[in-house]
Design a protein around this motif. Structure first.
Motif, mmCIF file in Angstrom:
data_model
loop_
_atom_site.group_PDB
_atom_site.id
_atom_site.type_symbol
_atom_site.label_atom_id
_atom_site.label_comp_id
_atom_site.label_asym_id
_atom_site.label_seq_id
_atom_site.Cartn_x
_atom_site.Cartn_y
_atom_site.Cartn_z
ATOM 1 N N THR A 141 7.902 -43.628 27.009
ATOM 2 C CA THR A 141 6.944 -43.357 28.053
ATOM 3 C C THR A 141 7.267 -42.000 28.664
ATOM 4 O O THR A 141 8.360 -41.800 29.203
ATOM 5 N N GLN A 144 3.963 -48.553 37.642
ATOM 6 C CA GLN A 144 3.089 -47.604 36.963
ATOM 7 C C GLN A 144 2.844 -46.391 37.840
ATOM 8 O O GLN A 144 2.923 -46.456 39.065
ATOM 9 N N PRO A 146 1.488 -38.008 35.472
ATOM 10 C CA PRO A 146 2.249 -38.334 34.258
ATOM 11 C C PRO A 146 1.847 -37.527 33.035
ATOM 12 O O PRO A 146 2.548 -37.579 32.025
ATOM 13 N N TRP A 194 6.406 -39.969 31.274
ATOM 14 C CA TRP A 194 6.793 -39.660 32.655
ATOM 15 C C TRP A 194 8.148 -40.266 33.001
ATOM 16 O O TRP A 194 8.928 -39.681 33.748
ATOM 17 N N ARG A 195 8.447 -41.438 32.438
ATOM 18 C CA ARG A 195 9.731 -42.066 32.736
ATOM 19 C C ARG A 195 10.882 -41.271 32.123
ATOM 20 O O ARG A 195 11.922 -41.037 32.760
ATOM 21 N N ASN A 196 10.726 -40.844 30.869
ATOM 22 C CA ASN A 196 11.768 -40.040 30.226
ATOM 23 C C ASN A 196 11.929 -38.687 30.913
ATOM 24 O O ASN A 196 13.038 -38.167 31.033
ATOM 25 N N PRO A 201 5.882 -39.020 38.198
ATOM 26 C CA PRO A 201 5.051 -40.207 37.969
ATOM 27 C C PRO A 201 3.663 -40.110 38.594
ATOM 28 O O PRO A 201 2.741 -40.802 38.149
ATOM 29 N N ARG A 219 11.014 -35.198 41.211
ATOM 30 C CA ARG A 219 11.167 -36.507 40.575
ATOM 31 C C ARG A 219 10.013 -37.433 40.935
ATOM 32 O O ARG A 219 9.559 -38.222 40.104
ATOM 33 N N ALA A 226 9.821 -50.193 37.109
ATOM 34 C CA ALA A 226 8.827 -49.951 36.068
ATOM 35 C C ALA A 226 7.433 -49.793 36.624
ATOM 36 O O ALA A 226 6.447 -49.947 35.946
ATOM 37 N N ARG A 284 11.345 -38.020 34.110
ATOM 38 C CA ARG A 284 12.010 -38.210 35.400
ATOM 39 C C ARG A 284 13.506 -38.424 35.219
ATOM 40 O O ARG A 284 14.323 -37.888 35.983
ATOM 41 N N THR A 285 13.892 -39.187 34.208
ATOM 42 C CA THR A 285 15.323 -39.401 33.942
ATOM 43 C C THR A 285 16.005 -38.087 33.583
ATOM 44 O O THR A 285 17.104 -37.784 34.062
#
Length: 727
Positions: free
Chosen positions: A345, A7, A191, A347-349, A188, A184, A5, A351-352
């Motif tokens: 969030t 940042q 973002p 950037w997290r979604n 982040p 990938r 997680a 990247r996934t």
């Protein structure tokens, strides 16, 4: 907070980096705010600003009634009071007043849906299961034509050269993984938008960023053209009778895609979810059944049919085949460009989603290449290689038709990735002044309508020009996208060297590998396919960069001309008195320093001209009437009429023996301005407002021609006093 997680590294972008309707109205910089305050301190107006003859709040102390479904609202009811000094326009306030305008509005809302409020932009986001089909349709659909593009080059050296497809595919898989992992970790780091343009511009300079943007723009336009061409080819492979209508079918599909995207992000996402997942399921079923059949014969390859060689097998041909197969990677950068479109969030979604996309791409691409090799298939002019594989794998039953239908559908809809990213790229470029500012505007459905229309027109033009042939378009394809890949990854190498966060060396190494491999493919594609059409892209990229720089130069000049500069502070020698009129750059922004001369062109004395004269006199400024006469006799007659009226204002008569009106009047006003350049000439023109458009053919519309003639003259203001006809 766990390691996963962490940042995003680097400075957090401000709110201005988000895609919102406010992007069209950038705030003042600190220097301009200071200048604005100093100019305001010198303002002197004859009355207080709040002493108005009408209540600007329309007498509303509370929100007005809701719009009636069957009755028309009064103009006051179209506004509500949100807070003191602020009105909010309701939905009906946006409707045009004319009957034709209302009819067009109803048609537009029927096709594209009702307008969305600006506050709804936060809800027009995508969850991962919806973002995956929207953003991966281009990437995943490329497996339908990428393997065939590689084999189509290898087969030129004869049947024996087809065996090179396996090692070339292995290298391509390594390239896919390297570039995928590179993007990938780019997500982040940026973002709020990790597109190649932004990354290259921030780390390598403006020129590199514009080169990446030019490559992406060409890639997106070609994505639409190639995807639609491949989709139509899939249809004509199953239904050969439709082959003569290839161009028409392609243009119709582009129009449908444009209409779907104009309805908004969420609506477009709902359209494209099922076809993408259906295609993935159909190809996975093809692989399972195909490998099961191959296992039944011990995975022994079927000998391919003999194909005579038309070229010698050399390094150049192998490199061309490799670059042709690399088009299967187009669209891998789509997620990084569309990070703001994800739900938090973001950037997290994103990247996934990118991880899922790359994994599915590797599985489908490698699986199809090996299965094609096991079945001994070669490219044919009358049928795609995926269609051949489907016929071999599903000789009976409806499964071949399902495969072709889903393939055609996703290929046709794969262009939606470009429709999602191309307007967003133009938005970021326009925000930096390198593209027309009209691309900042969000339409009724919070979509970038201008960018969508521009993409559709460009793609349709290229599709028609190449007759919808996929193989003719692919040589143009790889250069632009791998130019963007290379510059983006090189930019990330510089980014990690600058920030040096924990683990920066590992991240730098990954991006360096991605940049190196992408650069090699770029050189291979540019050299190997230069004569086949890649020269168009090699020439187009510098031209687009030059155009973007010219646009930026124009906006920089405009900003310098319109920017606020603090007026000079009165020195002690002047006793603290303000400078003389025209003595400062901001003199015209101070009301006490504006000197007026009102000019009223009068052709004849009637209600329209008398109303204009009355309006001019009511301003309390020096006023001059001007009459253009074709001969002396008419000038004498007009002066007699003027005396009969009372000679209330100064009249100047100009005789125009060549019967021109606009030219002499414009040059006379220019001469007045040259004589006293500190004067502001306000030209008040009487204008008859016609109720029917065809009535315009019956009038000269001289006021519009005069406005056009005076537009280039500084210090001249043209306004009109309308007279409305009763019928």
């Amino acid at each position: 907070m766990g390691k996963g997680a962490k940042q995003p590294s680097g400075p957090e972008p401000d709110r201005g980096s988000l895609v919102t309707p406010s992007a069209e109205f950038p705030p003042l910089d600190p220097e301009e705010r200071t200048a604005l305050g100093r100019i305001g301190e010198r303002w002197r107006v004859p009355r207080r600003p709040d002493e108005l003859p009408v209540d600007p709040a329309l007498g509303r102390n509370r929100p007005g009634p809701a719009p009636s479904r069957f009755g028309r609202l009064t103009p006051i009811d179209m506004f509500t009071v949100e807070e003191p000094g602020e009105l909010c326009a309701t939905g009906p306030a946006h409707e045009p007043g004319s009957r034709t305008g209302r009819a067009l509005t109803r048609l537009r809302r029927t096709l594209f849906g009702p307008p969305l409020s600006s506050s709804a932009v936060i809800y027009e986001r995508m969850r991962k299961l919806v973002a995956l089909p929207i953003l991966s349709s281009d990437l995943l659909s490329s497996v339908a034509y990428g393997p065939e593009a590689m084999l189509a080059v290898l087969v030129l050296a004869g049947t024996s050269a087809l065996g090179l497809s396996l090692p070339l595919a292995a290298v391509l898989v390594v390239l896919m993984v390297a570039v995928g992992v590179s993007y990938r970790q780019t997500i982040p780091a940026y973002p709020h938008g990790a597109g190649s343009y932004i990354v290259a511009r921030d780390n390598l300079g403006t020129t590199a960023g514009l080169a990446a943007a030019a490559g992406l723009m060409l890639d997106y336009v070609l994505t639409v053209s190639v995807s639609i061409a491949a989709g139509v080819s899939a249809i004509t492979s199953a239904l050969p009778r439709l082959a003569p209508a290839t161009v028409l079918l392609g243009v119709l599909v582009i129009a449908v895609l444009l209409a779907g995207n104009l309805r908004g992000v969420r609506t477009a996402g709902n359209i494209f979810v099922l076809p993408t997942y259906a295609f993935v399921a159909a190809v996975l079923a093809l692989l399972l059944v195909g490998y099961a059949r191959a296992a039944g014969r011990g995975f022994a390859p079927v000998p391919p049919p003999a194909v005579p060689a038309t070229e010698g097998l050399g390094l150049l041909l192998v490199l061309r085949a490799f670059s042709s197969g690399a088009v299967s990677m187009t669209g891998i950068e789509a997620v990084s460009n569309a990070i703001p479109a994800f739900r938090p969030t973001e950037w997290r979604n994103a990247r996934t989603t990118l991880g899922w996309m790359v994994g599915m791409l590797v599985l489908l691409f490698a699986g199809l290449i090996v299965l094609i090799h096991l079945n001994g298939l070669v490219p044919r002019a009358d049928q795609t290689i995926l269609s051949q594989l489907g016929r071999v794998t599903f000789p009976t039953g409806p499964w071949y038709a399902v495969l072709q239908a889903t393939t055609a559908l996703i290929l046709l809809l794969a262009a939606n990735t470009a429709f999602n990213d191309f307007p967003r790229l133009l938005f970021f470029m326009a925000r930096n002044g390198h593209a027309p500012r009209r691309f900042l505007h969000l339409g009724d459905r919070l979509s970038f309508n201008n960018g969508l229309v521009a993409l559709a027109l460009a793609a349709a033009l290229i599709f028609v020009a190449f007759g919808g042939h996929t193989q003719s378009l692919i040589p143009l394809y790889a250069v632009g996208v791998f130019l963007a890949f290379t510059l983006s990854q090189a930019g990330m190498v510089v980014h990690w060297r600058r920030h040096r966060d924990r683990g920066w060396r590992r991240r730098l190494a990954i991006n360096a590998v991605g940049a190196t491999l992408s650069g090699l493919v770029l050189v291979i594609a540019a050299v190997g396919k230069f004569a086949e059409g890649a020269w168009v892209v090699v020439i187009a990229v510098p031209l687009l960069v030059l155009l973007a720089n010219r646009i930026h130069h124009h906006y920089a000049t405009l900003h310098h001309a319109l920017a606020l500069h603090p007026p000079p502070t009165p020195g002690p020698a002047s006793g603290g008195a303000p400078p003389a009129p025209g003595g400062s750059a901001e003199g015209e922004e101070l009301p006490q320093e504006v000197r007026h001369l009102v000019v009223v062109p009068v052709a004849r004395l009637n209600r329209a001209s008398l109303r204009a004269l009355a309006y001019a006199a009511s301003l309390g400024q020096p006023t001059l009437a001007v009459h253009i006469a074709p001969e002396d006799a008419e000038a004498d007659r007009f002066r007699e009429q003027w005396q009969a009226w009372g000679d209330h204002l100064r009249l100047e008569t100009i005789v125009s023996p060549y019967r021109a009106v606009i030219g002499p009047l414009a040059h006379y006003l220019e001469a007045l301005h040259t004589t006293r350049p500190e004067l502001t000439l306000t030209v008040i023109v009487p204008e008859v407002v016609l109720r029917r458009r065809w009535h315009r053919l019956l009038h000269s519309r001289a006021e519009h021609r005069l406005r056009g003639a005076l537009r280039a003259l500084p210090g001249v203001v043209v306004t009109s006093v309308p007279v409305h006809l009763a019928e």
